[in-house]
Scaffold this active site. Sequence first.
Site, mmCIF file in Angstrom:
data_model
loop_
_atom_site.group_PDB
_atom_site.id
_atom_site.type_symbol
_atom_site.label_atom_id
_atom_site.label_comp_id
_atom_site.label_asym_id
_atom_site.label_seq_id
_atom_site.Cartn_x
_atom_site.Cartn_y
_atom_site.Cartn_z
ATOM 1 C CD GLU A 1 -5.071 -2.809 2.214
ATOM 2 O OE1 GLU A 1 -5.448 -2.200 1.183
ATOM 3 O OE2 GLU A 1 -4.488 -2.244 3.157
ATOM 4 C CB THR B 1 -0.896 0.052 1.245
ATOM 5 O OG1 THR B 1 -0.052 0.121 2.392
ATOM 6 C CG2 THR B 1 -1.786 -1.164 1.347
ATOM 7 C CD1 TRP C 1 -18.477 11.217 13.832
ATOM 8 C CD2 TRP C 1 -18.442 9.565 12.320
ATOM 9 N NE1 TRP C 1 -17.892 10.126 14.422
ATOM 10 C CE2 TRP C 1 -17.861 9.099 13.515
ATOM 11 C CE3 TRP C 1 -18.512 8.699 11.232
ATOM 12 C CZ2 TRP C 1 -17.357 7.806 13.646
ATOM 13 C CZ3 TRP C 1 -18.027 7.406 11.361
ATOM 14 C CH2 TRP C 1 -17.449 6.970 12.570
ATOM 15 C CE LYS D 1 -14.234 10.382 14.684
ATOM 16 N NZ LYS D 1 -12.844 10.276 14.252
HETATM 17 P P1 ADP Z 1 -3.338 3.942 -0.442
HETATM 18 O O1 ADP Z 1 -4.196 5.102 -0.874
HETATM 19 O O2 ADP Z 1 -3.282 3.752 1.042
HETATM 20 O O3 ADP Z 1 -2.068 3.887 -1.120
HETATM 21 P P2 ADP Z 1 -4.948 2.234 -2.067
HETATM 22 O O4 ADP Z 1 -4.464 2.717 -3.357
HETATM 23 O O5 ADP Z 1 -5.184 0.820 -1.874
HETATM 24 O O6 ADP Z 1 -3.995 2.616 -0.925
HETATM 25 O O7 ADP Z 1 -6.191 3.122 -1.741
HETATM 26 C C1 ADP Z 1 -7.389 2.624 -1.245
HETATM 27 C C2 ADP Z 1 -8.224 3.743 -0.733
HETATM 28 O O8 ADP Z 1 -8.472 4.713 -1.748
HETATM 29 C C3 ADP Z 1 -9.593 3.317 -0.297
HETATM 30 O O9 ADP Z 1 -9.571 2.760 0.992
HETATM 31 C C4 ADP Z 1 -10.357 4.626 -0.362
HETATM 32 O O10 ADP Z 1 -10.136 5.420 0.780
HETATM 33 C C5 ADP Z 1 -9.736 5.314 -1.546
HETATM 34 N N1 ADP Z 1 -10.576 5.118 -2.738
HETATM 35 C C6 ADP Z 1 -10.434 4.212 -3.705
HETATM 36 N N2 ADP Z 1 -11.384 4.355 -4.649
HETATM 37 C C7 ADP Z 1 -12.165 5.385 -4.253
HETATM 38 C C8 ADP Z 1 -13.313 6.032 -4.791
HETATM 39 N N3 ADP Z 1 -13.849 5.659 -5.937
HETATM 40 N N4 ADP Z 1 -13.843 7.049 -4.085
HETATM 41 C C9 ADP Z 1 -13.308 7.457 -2.921
HETATM 42 N N5 ADP Z 1 -12.223 6.898 -2.367
HETATM 43 C C10 ADP Z 1 -11.652 5.877 -3.027
#
Ligand code: ADP
Length: 544
Positions: free
Chosen positions: A334, A189, A448, A443
């Site tokens: 994940e 990640t 929220w 918050k």
């Molecule tokens: P990181 O951003 O931690 O590198 P990822 O690329 O796996 O890891 O990102 C996943 C996260 O990106 C999700 O948990 C969510 O918060 C955000 N995300 C992914 N797709 C969307 C979407 N279509 N709209 C809003 N948030 C999104």
Amino acid sequence: MLGLMQTQNLSISGILRHGARHHSTAEVVSRTHEGTTHRYTWSEVERRSRRLVRAMQRLGIGEGDRVGTLAWNGYRHLEVYYAAPGMGAICHTINPRLHPDDIAYIVNHAADKVLFVDLSFAPLVAAIAERTRDCVRAVVFLCDAASMPDIALAPGIALHCFDTLMDAADEDYVWPDFDENTASALCYTSGTTGRPKGVLYSHRSTYLHAYAACMPDVLCARASERILPVVPMFHVNAWGIPYACALTGAGLILPGRYLDGASLAALLNAENVTLTCGVPTIWMGLLQHLRTTGEKLTSVKRIMTGGSATPPLLIEAFRDEQNVRVEHGWGMTELSPVGTYNSPKEAQAGLTGADAVRHMLKQGRILPGIDMKIVDGEGKALPWDGVAFGDLMVKGPWIASAYYGDAPGSALDADGWFATGDVSTIDPDGFMEITDRSKDVIKSGGEWIGSIALENIAVSHPDVLEAAVIASRHPKWDERPLLLVVAKPGATIDPASVLRIYEGQIAKWWLPDEVLVVDELPHTATGKLQKTTLRSQYKDYYMK
Ligand code: ADP
């Protein structure tokens, strides 16, 4: 009683063999480092991947070894994608946009034995060589002999040329059969939420995810489509597209390192691409280019966007100016990564105008094969009424159960659910909508406030290019929303006019207390807003 059906391990080489046998002439097109176009077919990808296994064996790579890649979307990278897992090794895609310290950490944590590297990242491997020499035995540059860079790596790390290794190898390799739960790929990640953590995919999880991603209400990958993943192969498996194309025979167009609006528009049109996939930032760049030049997209029918929330402007502008449908998906590393996709059910198919756009902003329905729920702070399931929002939990065969190096199951709760770290609603039709990441929720007085809704409204202001809403500590309300905005080139933002556009669109107490105009906002290596940086900078803004 057991069924009397054949058993067969699901495997990545099985995906490749299917592509080669049944879509032998389907094209894989790559923009190369030099800016030329390379074309070949799935039958050649398969043949060359077998040759690459032989080359990898000569480098000492064996079953279970991690093979790192630092590479753009291109045909040589694709061959590593298939050859490494096909022989039982693990293809570890590394995000080159991360900080070199994070990359060195990741390479060591994964204990990569060999790195396959694009020429653009030669300075990067040189910079981390000294820190990775405990595990890395060789670096292979993805180029021909004439293009080999003249660099010095640390003692003990051999330097190789991909094409030279391939020329010296034979193609007599036979894909082996092994347990479908064998590890196939590794992706960390990006660290939006702290230290990078490794997600270790299996052949089975990858196969099932690719199957689901092809479905009509998801990518709708078909032999008659031509798909261009802008989403990098180094991040979350390019949303499974390199596998989906081999399974279905859809043309695969790989853009290399040329991801600016002008290069993308030219490639999309030249290669008759019908579907292209990537993050909103990319589409904003493409849109800006199309608007400035007046160019039209001649073949693209759909743009799949995900990775962060879609600004409504994207959906409207591509619909009205280019006759292209923007579709919205959600996922995370994940989840292999696709979890939900927004395709209409019958009830939504007739929506028009603002109602249609409002609905398309939702992240969508869960892919068949996995499941989701939302829960409150005590873990109690919340109703699917489109209003109640809580922590989004997911479960299923292409979702991580633990991070690389941790105990199996350690990323799950007692009932086997994985907490995504996202906060969302789910409506009665099963459409999920992210309201925030759990750390980004504001918050205020015990209630929220979701930052994404506030950001989406801010970017509908004619002078606002980009917006971020963060929680700032507040003496009375605990936290209050603070809005940061960046102006479009040549525009000047009047903060009061930004606050006015919220009127009637949100509950009054959601209104940001202040608007700050800034020159730019920080982004992560995957182009997402880096709210951790903003929070550390502005967390006490209202306390002063
Ligand atoms: P990181 O951003 O931690 O590198 P990822 O690329 O796996 O890891 O990102 C996943 C996260 O990106 C999700 O948990 C969510 O918060 C955000 N995300 C992914 N797709 C969307 C979407 N279509 N709209 C809003 N948030 C999104």
